[in-house]
Enzyme design. Sequence first.
Site, PDB file in Angstrom:
ATOM      1  N   GLU A 169       0.883  -1.271   0.044  1.00  0.00           N
ATOM      2  CA  GLU A 169       0.044   0.110   0.275  1.00  0.00           C
ATOM      3  C   GLU A 169       0.623   1.325  -0.048  1.00  0.00           C
ATOM      4  O   GLU A 169       0.381   2.447   0.359  1.00  0.00           O
ATOM      5  CB  GLU A 169      -0.982   0.085   1.175  1.00  0.00           C
ATOM      6  CG  GLU A 169      -2.330  -0.424   0.846  1.00  0.00           C
ATOM      7  CD  GLU A 169      -2.502  -2.019   0.651  1.00  0.00           C
ATOM      8  OE1 GLU A 169      -1.488  -2.850   1.026  1.00  0.00           O
ATOM      9  OE2 GLU A 169      -3.512  -2.534   0.311  1.00  0.00           O
ATOM     10  N   TYR A 171       3.464   2.216   1.815  1.00  0.00           N
ATOM     11  CA  TYR A 171       4.112   2.409   3.429  1.00  0.00           C
ATOM     12  C   TYR A 171       5.544   2.188   3.372  1.00  0.00           C
ATOM     13  O   TYR A 171       5.945   1.889   2.126  1.00  0.00           O
ATOM     14  CB  TYR A 171       3.330   1.859   4.635  1.00  0.00           C
ATOM     15  CG  TYR A 171       2.060   2.299   4.697  1.00  0.00           C
ATOM     16  CD1 TYR A 171       1.610   3.664   5.160  1.00  0.00           C
ATOM     17  CD2 TYR A 171       0.918   1.362   4.462  1.00  0.00           C
ATOM     18  CE1 TYR A 171       0.309   4.326   5.196  1.00  0.00           C
ATOM     19  CE2 TYR A 171      -0.370   1.839   4.820  1.00  0.00           C
ATOM     20  CZ  TYR A 171      -0.600   3.208   5.040  1.00  0.00           C
ATOM     21  OH  TYR A 171      -2.050   3.596   5.259  1.00  0.00           O
ATOM     22  N   ARG A 219       3.337  -8.587   4.393  1.00  0.00           N
ATOM     23  CA  ARG A 219       2.253  -8.400   3.471  1.00  0.00           C
ATOM     24  C   ARG A 219       2.997  -7.489   2.269  1.00  0.00           C
ATOM     25  O   ARG A 219       3.652  -6.435   2.370  1.00  0.00           O
ATOM     26  CB  ARG A 219       1.442  -7.258   4.028  1.00  0.00           C
ATOM     27  CG  ARG A 219       0.352  -6.947   3.083  1.00  0.00           C
ATOM     28  CD  ARG A 219      -1.107  -6.565   4.170  1.00  0.00           C
ATOM     29  NE  ARG A 219      -2.060  -5.753   3.086  1.00  0.00           N
ATOM     30  CZ  ARG A 219      -2.996  -5.112   3.681  1.00  0.00           C
ATOM     31  NH1 ARG A 219      -3.147  -5.079   4.930  1.00  0.00           N
ATOM     32  NH2 ARG A 219      -3.755  -4.484   2.852  1.00  0.00           N
ATOM     33  N   HIS A 257      -1.938   3.601  -1.830  1.00  0.00           N
ATOM     34  CA  HIS A 257      -3.150   4.697  -1.411  1.00  0.00           C
ATOM     35  C   HIS A 257      -3.092   5.503  -2.490  1.00  0.00           C
ATOM     36  O   HIS A 257      -4.313   6.048  -2.512  1.00  0.00           O
ATOM     37  CB  HIS A 257      -2.825   4.978   0.045  1.00  0.00           C
ATOM     38  CG  HIS A 257      -3.210   4.102   1.003  1.00  0.00           C
ATOM     39  ND1 HIS A 257      -4.045   3.127   0.888  1.00  0.00           N
ATOM     40  CD2 HIS A 257      -2.491   3.718   2.332  1.00  0.00           C
ATOM     41  CE1 HIS A 257      -3.984   2.316   1.846  1.00  0.00           C
ATOM     42  NE2 HIS A 257      -3.325   2.860   2.779  1.00  0.00           N
ATOM     43  N   GLN A 344     -18.432   3.849   4.198  1.00  0.00           N
ATOM     44  CA  GLN A 344     -19.169   4.612   4.852  1.00  0.00           C
ATOM     45  C   GLN A 344     -18.917   5.067   6.148  1.00  0.00           C
ATOM     46  O   GLN A 344     -18.670   6.206   6.872  1.00  0.00           O
ATOM     47  CB  GLN A 344     -20.674   4.917   4.560  1.00  0.00           C
ATOM     48  CG  GLN A 344     -20.993   5.571   3.081  1.00  0.00           C
ATOM     49  CD  GLN A 344     -22.530   5.523   2.822  1.00  0.00           C
ATOM     50  OE1 GLN A 344     -22.795   4.609   2.137  1.00  0.00           O
ATOM     51  NE2 GLN A 344     -23.135   6.141   3.534  1.00  0.00           N
TER      52      GLN A 344
HETATM   53  P1  NAP Z   1     -28.418  15.569  -0.457  1.00  0.00           P
HETATM   54  O1  NAP Z   1     -27.012  14.633   0.047  1.00  0.00           O
HETATM   55  O2  NAP Z   1     -28.812  16.450   0.785  1.00  0.00           O
HETATM   56  O3  NAP Z   1     -28.277  16.607  -1.683  1.00  0.00           O
HETATM   57  C1  NAP Z   1     -29.425  17.285  -2.006  1.00  0.00           C
HETATM   58  C2  NAP Z   1     -28.992  17.929  -3.140  1.00  0.00           C
HETATM   59  O4  NAP Z   1     -30.051  18.893  -3.474  1.00  0.00           O
HETATM   60  C3  NAP Z   1     -27.890  19.158  -2.801  1.00  0.00           C
HETATM   61  O5  NAP Z   1     -26.817  19.157  -3.895  1.00  0.00           O
HETATM   62  C4  NAP Z   1     -28.737  20.555  -2.808  1.00  0.00           C
HETATM   63  O6  NAP Z   1     -27.683  21.364  -3.392  1.00  0.00           O
HETATM   64  C5  NAP Z   1     -29.843  20.565  -3.621  1.00  0.00           C
HETATM   65  N1  NAP Z   1     -31.055  21.091  -2.823  1.00  0.00           N
HETATM   66  C6  NAP Z   1     -31.289  20.919  -1.623  1.00  0.00           C
HETATM   67  N2  NAP Z   1     -32.350  21.778  -1.384  1.00  0.00           N
HETATM   68  C7  NAP Z   1     -32.655  22.355  -2.862  1.00  0.00           C
HETATM   69  C8  NAP Z   1     -33.686  23.068  -3.360  1.00  0.00           C
HETATM   70  N3  NAP Z   1     -34.592  23.681  -2.531  1.00  0.00           N
HETATM   71  N4  NAP Z   1     -33.743  23.356  -4.593  1.00  0.00           N
HETATM   72  C9  NAP Z   1     -32.683  22.835  -5.465  1.00  0.00           C
HETATM   73  N5  NAP Z   1     -31.984  22.146  -5.022  1.00  0.00           N
HETATM   74  C10 NAP Z   1     -31.807  21.832  -3.717  1.00  0.00           C
HETATM   75  O7  NAP Z   1     -29.476  14.688  -0.523  1.00  0.00           O
HETATM   76  P2  NAP Z   1     -29.281  13.330  -1.528  1.00  0.00           P
HETATM   77  O8  NAP Z   1     -28.680  13.389  -2.810  1.00  0.00           O
HETATM   78  O9  NAP Z   1     -31.104  13.207  -1.860  1.00  0.00           O
HETATM   79  O10 NAP Z   1     -28.957  12.105  -0.530  1.00  0.00           O
HETATM   80  C11 NAP Z   1     -29.489  11.946   0.702  1.00  0.00           C
HETATM   81  C12 NAP Z   1     -28.556  11.299   1.620  1.00  0.00           C
HETATM   82  O11 NAP Z   1     -28.264   9.893   1.090  1.00  0.00           O
HETATM   83  C13 NAP Z   1     -27.360  11.989   1.777  1.00  0.00           C
HETATM   84  O12 NAP Z   1     -27.206  11.988   3.002  1.00  0.00           O
HETATM   85  C14 NAP Z   1     -26.489  11.256   0.969  1.00  0.00           C
HETATM   86  O13 NAP Z   1     -25.155  11.426   1.369  1.00  0.00           O
HETATM   87  C15 NAP Z   1     -26.858   9.851   0.954  1.00  0.00           C
HETATM   88  N6  NAP Z   1     -26.515   8.856   0.027  1.00  0.00           N
HETATM   89  C16 NAP Z   1     -25.174   8.787  -0.365  1.00  0.00           C
HETATM   90  C17 NAP Z   1     -24.968   7.981  -1.205  1.00  0.00           C
HETATM   91  C18 NAP Z   1     -23.471   7.304  -1.010  1.00  0.00           C
HETATM   92  O14 NAP Z   1     -23.076   6.797  -2.315  1.00  0.00           O
HETATM   93  N7  NAP Z   1     -22.526   7.295  -0.222  1.00  0.00           N
HETATM   94  C19 NAP Z   1     -25.723   7.757  -2.281  1.00  0.00           C
HETATM   95  C20 NAP Z   1     -26.844   8.209  -2.320  1.00  0.00           C
HETATM   96  C21 NAP Z   1     -27.046   8.883  -1.161  1.00  0.00           C
HETATM   97  P3  NAP Z   1     -27.901  23.002  -3.440  1.00  0.00           P
HETATM   98  O15 NAP Z   1     -28.567  23.432  -2.048  1.00  0.00           O
HETATM   99  O16 NAP Z   1     -26.439  23.522  -3.604  1.00  0.00           O
HETATM  100  O17 NAP Z   1     -28.528  23.345  -4.492  1.00  0.00           O
HETATM  101 FE1  SF4 Z   2     -17.077  -0.484   5.979  1.00  0.00          FE
HETATM  102 FE2  SF4 Z   2     -19.507  -1.813   6.808  1.00  0.00          FE
HETATM  103 FE3  SF4 Z   2     -19.551  -0.563   4.454  1.00  0.00          FE
HETATM  104 FE4  SF4 Z   2     -18.059  -2.775   4.905  1.00  0.00          FE
HETATM  105  S1  SF4 Z   2     -20.391  -2.321   5.201  1.00  0.00           S
HETATM  106  S2  SF4 Z   2     -17.578  -0.988   3.710  1.00  0.00           S
HETATM  107  S3  SF4 Z   2     -17.269  -2.689   6.968  1.00  0.00           S
HETATM  108  S4  SF4 Z   2     -19.091   0.454   6.640  1.00  0.00           S
END
Ligand code: NAP
Ligand code: SF4
Length: 677
Positions: A169, A171, A219, A257, A344
């Site tokens: 990785e 290191y 490793r 990394h 996450q």
């Molecule tokens: P979000 O992360 O809160 O994003 C909402 C988006 O909408 C932002 O880009 C925001 O940008 C815009 N927005 C908010 N209010 C608005 C309004 N009144 N008018 C126009 N645009 C507006 O919500 P999400 O994408 O629905 O995701 C929901 C949750 O699921 C989040 O916590 C996200 O992290 C999670 N999630 C994670 C993953 C992952 O891969 N880790 C995938 C999907 C979802 P502006 O305010 O700048 O316009």
């Molecule tokens: Fe990490 Fe748990 Fe997601 Fe697996 S399921 S990648 S251990 S947070």
Amino acid sequence: MAAAQYPHLLAPLDLGRTTLRNRVLMGSMHTRIDTQDEPVRRMAAFYAERAKGGVALIVTGGCSPNQEGLIEPGAPVLETEEQALHEHRPVTDAVHEAGGKIALQLLHAGRNGKIDTLVAPSDIRSPINPRTPRALSTEEVEQTVEDFVRCALLAEKAGYDGVEVMGSEGYLVNQFVAERTNDRTDQWGGSAENRRRFSVEIVRRIRERAGPAFIIVYRISAIDLAEGGSPFEEISALAQAVQDAGADILNTGIGWHESVVPTIAYPVPRAAFRFAIARLKKSVRMPVVASNRINTPELAEEILASGDADMVSMARPLLADPHFVNKAAEGLPQTINTCIACNQACLDFAFAEKATTCLVNPKAGREIEFPVGRAKKTLKVAVIGAGPAGLAAATEAAKRGHSVTLFEAAAVLGGQLNLAIEVPGKLEFKETLRYFGEQLKRLGVDVRLNTRATTKGLAEEKFDEVVVATGITPRQLHFPGIDHPKVATYIDVLTGKVEAGHQVAIIGTGGIGFDVAELLTSPHPASHRETPEEFFEDWGVDTTPESSTGLKEMNTKQPGRRVTLLQRSPTRPGERLGLSTGWIHRNRLRRRNVRMLSGCSYDRVDDAGLHITVNGLPSVLPVDTVVICAGQEVNRTLADDLIAAGLKVHVIGGAHVASELDALRAIDEGTRLACSL
Ligand code: NAP
Ligand code: SF4
């Protein structure tokens, strides 16, 4: 019977000096559990739980042999006998009591450390670290080797069954091996033999001075995936040299990394990199461990049966389910809580300098915080909503011995998890649905699908506690033309109810906006599981042994659709995506020519398209479809009615706070609430 189901996985491994009970090694993880209160008790509980769960050999998170090797200020270091006895002995005792074996990982971060006194073979800065390291003098290299040996001997005193020398990785040990990071002209640099001297000397001196039963794992980086990395012939020669120096097991790492290729996140197909491990195995006699994206017993068994490796390393899968091995041994693989490679709550938490846990298992790393066993009094519990929050609450409440009824208005379990599955690369979420479905069945939860819970009905059934997990509703926007036929919600698009046109604008750049952009520009339908070959073509991985980098040109083939992602804020789109996965999304979407616009205001939608203003300049995007991915709002009408009717109500997940709700918070809240009942 189980042993027949996974004969290779469950077969003992005779190392000569000792025997491992099966072929599963728990890979090292930088958990930061030790940064919390009661660090020793927490670490002991964390590792003991995994030993109880059947893993053969645990490798701890990295521990530096000296102060210069720290990965960050305050990171674990083992330099004194006092540390060995007070900080480590309780951990090794707990693991041994639970029937396991444990090795301490010796990790010197070299130029990757987040400390100001960085050292490395040469003063070449890492592209992912703003600090430039100081090159070690010849005498200091000699001293560093001795520090590794001292640390290993202290580990032996602390009761560890062995050590793992972290040589992958990118290191310090790996930095000596590769020309990329080593331009020294003394005996520790120059020829390949000189560059591997550091690895060989560490292993040789530990072998000489440690007891005969002490296990040494080395490793190695099986493929560097970085310019100036080691060609296969040098990797193979290094493996042989550490074997001759006395290593017992060759564990493998994939990529540095700083590599531009994802190696462990969910877009990586399962066991994609086994080709690099299989070819390395042919170079050595000692057992070789396969690693990276191995998350089911079936896959582990198949790898071992094929002869590609002798052991499998699983790290995150044992965060997700500490009892993975025992469940496989009992013939109950369907009860395993599978790691979905989301990163996450593990990597992203570590990068954010928080103690890691697991999205699907909030108890990981927090074993001492959760009650064990059944509740004192059995309650009649209603859980409303079978999304991740409700599923976690119902399952955990039933485990605590409560009588649980789960109400779900839809015909299937899962809520928003069913939408995640529609995103390319996120099929792993199906495992989470399978896990919860199986748990509900085994725990005898009364699951009522197609059933909308009512205040009257709940009152009549006299539930002691009502858990409302009714989730969220997509945020409705209000600007002229919002009801134009071009406008669709992300649910319409993800479920296939609406087929997007060739030109698409996506309003909102959160996780869901990016997911929709992935779907709309993907060459495959969501149900397609990308093959390793397709992944390598897309990310430019050269699998030929002649390649010194493992890299080639990435795919820049344009999709049939032109997509623009828009947000109102002036920040960089996708800034709040996970640290370990956001760059993967941004890279891929850039290659697919997805445009990203910040600082937009939305004026109207009409037949011409989406009218926006950016920096005071109005323009029109001539799109066929506008997808709204603008976050969510709470859905708590039922909760308010129930409270007004005097029921004992707990509101969790999106129904509680919609903003930034994801499966991580939902499962955590559901589990914690159930544990409090
Ligand atoms: P979000 O992360 O809160 O994003 C909402 C988006 O909408 C932002 O880009 C925001 O940008 C815009 N927005 C908010 N209010 C608005 C309004 N009144 N008018 C126009 N645009 C507006 O919500 P999400 O994408 O629905 O995701 C929901 C949750 O699921 C989040 O916590 C996200 O992290 C999670 N999630 C994670 C993953 C992952 O891969 N880790 C995938 C999907 C979802 P502006 O305010 O700048 O316009
Ligand atoms: Fe990490 Fe748990 Fe997601 Fe697996 S399921 S990648 S251990 S947070």
